[in-house]
Design an enzyme around this catalytic site. Structure first.
Site, PDB file in Angstrom:
ATOM      1  N   HIS A 128       0.842  -1.221   0.000  1.00 43.08           N
ATOM      2  CA  HIS A 128       0.000   0.000   0.000  1.00 43.08           C
ATOM      3  C   HIS A 128       0.871   1.262   0.000  1.00 43.08           C
ATOM      4  CE1 HIS A 128      -3.314  -2.720   1.271  1.00 43.08           C
ATOM      5  NE2 HIS A 128      -2.357  -3.260   2.013  1.00 43.08           N
ATOM      6  N   SER A 173      15.662  21.166 -16.256  1.00 46.75           N
ATOM      7  CA  SER A 173      14.471  21.970 -16.505  1.00 46.75           C
ATOM      8  C   SER A 173      14.898  23.241 -17.225  1.00 46.75           C
ATOM      9  CB  SER A 173      13.817  22.307 -15.164  1.00 46.75           C
ATOM     10  OG  SER A 173      13.158  23.548 -15.235  1.00 46.75           O
ATOM     11  N   LYS A 182      16.680  21.501 -10.862  1.00 42.45           N
ATOM     12  CA  LYS A 182      15.976  20.265 -11.186  1.00 42.45           C
ATOM     13  C   LYS A 182      16.771  19.275 -12.011  1.00 42.45           C
ATOM     14  CE  LYS A 182      11.966  19.530 -11.273  1.00 42.45           C
ATOM     15  NZ  LYS A 182      10.650  19.638 -11.907  1.00 42.45           N
ATOM     16  N   GLU A 216       9.705   8.389 -17.109  1.00 43.89           N
ATOM     17  CA  GLU A 216       8.400   9.027 -17.351  1.00 43.89           C
ATOM     18  C   GLU A 216       7.911   8.741 -18.769  1.00 43.89           C
ATOM     19  OE1 GLU A 216       8.040  13.012 -14.729  1.00 43.89           O
ATOM     20  OE2 GLU A 216       9.726  12.978 -16.097  1.00 43.89           O
TER      21      GLU A 216
END
Ligand code: ARG
Length: 462
Positions: A156, A277, A283, A290
């Site tokens: 979970h 980024s 970043k 992704e």
């Protein structure tokens, strides 16, 4: 008259319809297989006495010439050629004159396209299998270095019990092994020859289907000519197997993305496999996983497209089948690219951070089950032990302390069965080491499985 078909037609096609009808824009990918299939067909016609040996040799030479032309960029069919089968035949007729017109004896584009498509897919399955193996090897190499590195195990997405990191990575190797099994199983049904089914009913030309099948490396032939030209199950099965591969990659990708976040900080992505980024200089983005996660949707969509495409089709060939190619081509492309990207990610893109991982497993209650198991060993029924530990955890959370912060006296107050050795039990290393059941995360069990996979993945020559 420019069309390849019969003189029954008097007018040329409306150019918009011609474009709509044409598949040459994508089925050019089947060129090599179309040539291979045609060569086998020509040889078979000679063997059966339908054409002379000399004619077969000339046809083969013509087809090989087209292969060479293509290699040097000189074979450029256009929309007028409709599809790869007509394009090759037309070029052959230009090269050989009337002899070229004999090639299509005893066959139809319906069995021809089925043959080409299967030959192509068979080769792609073999490439995909080695791509899957590459990913297994990348995971294996990481596993070997991280048997003793601990990682929180989750259910979970809540901290559950600590694991050997190698055990976690080996789970993916097992998953991919099933993907490989599935592909090899699909391959059996890809590797059946439809050649000789002709348009749908077979042919009156004396042909030898076994001969072409064995020349082309097919394991067997379709027993029913109608089934041979109507079957696209193999394409559906292949895309289904690929959809599951992508689902697996997507799950892996999701973990990598989580692990790379500041909240988890279990891994660092190397510069070679992460992106920056355009606006935020701090970043470092996990674009590779992704994209893999994102591309998964394409393959699921292709599966849906294929299933929908076949569901209403009467036997036998229907032009709807032309739609099978792009779904399969895109599936192969997407799956191959994603597999290679994920392999590179595990080969050189991910650095596990053992420090962070070990402080993660040392700062939670993921050893709670072990305290209950300790009491069970002292003769307390599990459900009772479970309740005792439950109350204990509640107290600790209120006091903002961990189990290891309790003194021996405090343990004894909780239950008289506790003694000095409880502290050993709380140690995450110990927690992992104690899971010695078969398939468990104990270091020795993980080593056993690593040994097995070492044999599997490194026995065969590269
Ligand atoms: N381009 C067609 C396809 O991809 C080839 C077979 C066409 N056969 C036919 N009878 N129209 O399915």
């Amino acid at each position: 008259m420019t069309e390849v078909w019969s003189d029954r037609f008097e007018e040329g096609l409306n150019p918009v319809i011609e474009a709509f009808n044409a598949s040459i824009g994508f089925d050019i990918l089947l060129l090599q297989e179309d040539l291979d299939g045609s060569i086998a067909h020509a040889q078979m016609l000679a063997k059966c006495g339908v054409i002379t040996t000399n004619e077969a040799i000339k046809l083969q030479e013509g087809l090989e010439k087209i292969r060479l032309e293509a290699a040097s960029g000189l074979f450029n069919p256009d929309q007028k050629d409709e599809d790869i089968h007509f394009a090759v035949e037309r070029r052959l007729i230009t090269l050989l004159g009337p002899l070229g017109k004999k090639l299509h004896t005893g066959r139809s584009r319906n069995d021809q396209v089925g043959c080409d498509f299967r030959l192509w897919l068979r080769r792609q399955i073999d490439i995909l299998d080695s791509d899957l193996e590459r990913l297994q090897k990348a995971l294996f190499n990481q596993s070997e270095n991280h048997v003793r590195t601990l990682i929180p195990g989750y259910t979970h997405l809540q901290r559950a019990q600590p694991l050997s990191l190698a055990h976690h990575l080996l789970a993916y190797i097992e998953m991919i092994a099933r993907d490989r099994e599935r592909l090899l199983d699909v391959r059996k049904r890809v590797n059946i020859s439809p050649l000789g089914a002709a348009a749908l009913a077979g042919t009156s030309v004396p042909i030898d289907r076994q001969y072409t099948a064995s020349k082309l490396g097919f394991e067997r032939i379709y027993s029913n000519s109608l089934d041979a030209v109507s079957d696209r199950d193999f394409a559906v099965e292949f895309v289904a197997a690929s959809a599951l591969i992508m689902a697996h990659l997507s799950r892996m990708a999701e973990e990598v993305i989580l692990w790379a976040s500041e909240e988890f900080a279990f891994i660092r992505l190397t510069d070679r496999c992460a992106t920056g980024s355009s606006l935020m200089p701090q970043k470092k983005n996990p674009d590779v996983p992704e994209l893999v996660r994102g591309k998964t949707g394409r393959v699921f969509g292709n599966l849906q497209a294929l299933l929908t495409m076949i569901k209403g089709l009467p036997l036998a060939y229907n032009k709807d089948f032309q739609e099978d190619k792009e779904s399969v081509f895109d599936t192969v492309n997407t799956t191959k690219n994603s597999l290679v990207a994920m392999s590179i990610l595990f080969e050189e893109g991910i650095i596990f951070l053992p420090q962070n991982l070990s402080s993660a497993v040392d700062s939670d209650y993921s050893n709670a089950t072990d305290v209950a198991d300790y009491l069970v060993k002292k003769g307390i029924p599990f459900r009772e032990a479970y309740q005792i530990v439950g109350r204990l955890i509640k107290d600790c959370i209120a006091k903002k302390i961990l189990l290891k912060d309790l003194s021996l006296n405090e343990w004894k107050e909780i239950h008289s069965s506790f003694s000095e050795d409880i502290f050993l039990k709380l140690d995450p290393e110990q927690v992992v080491a104690s899971r010695t059941s078969e398939g468990g995360t104990a270091f020795e069990k993980v080593e056993d499985r690593l040994k097995y996979w070492r044999g599997q993945l490194h026995s065969r020559k590269e």
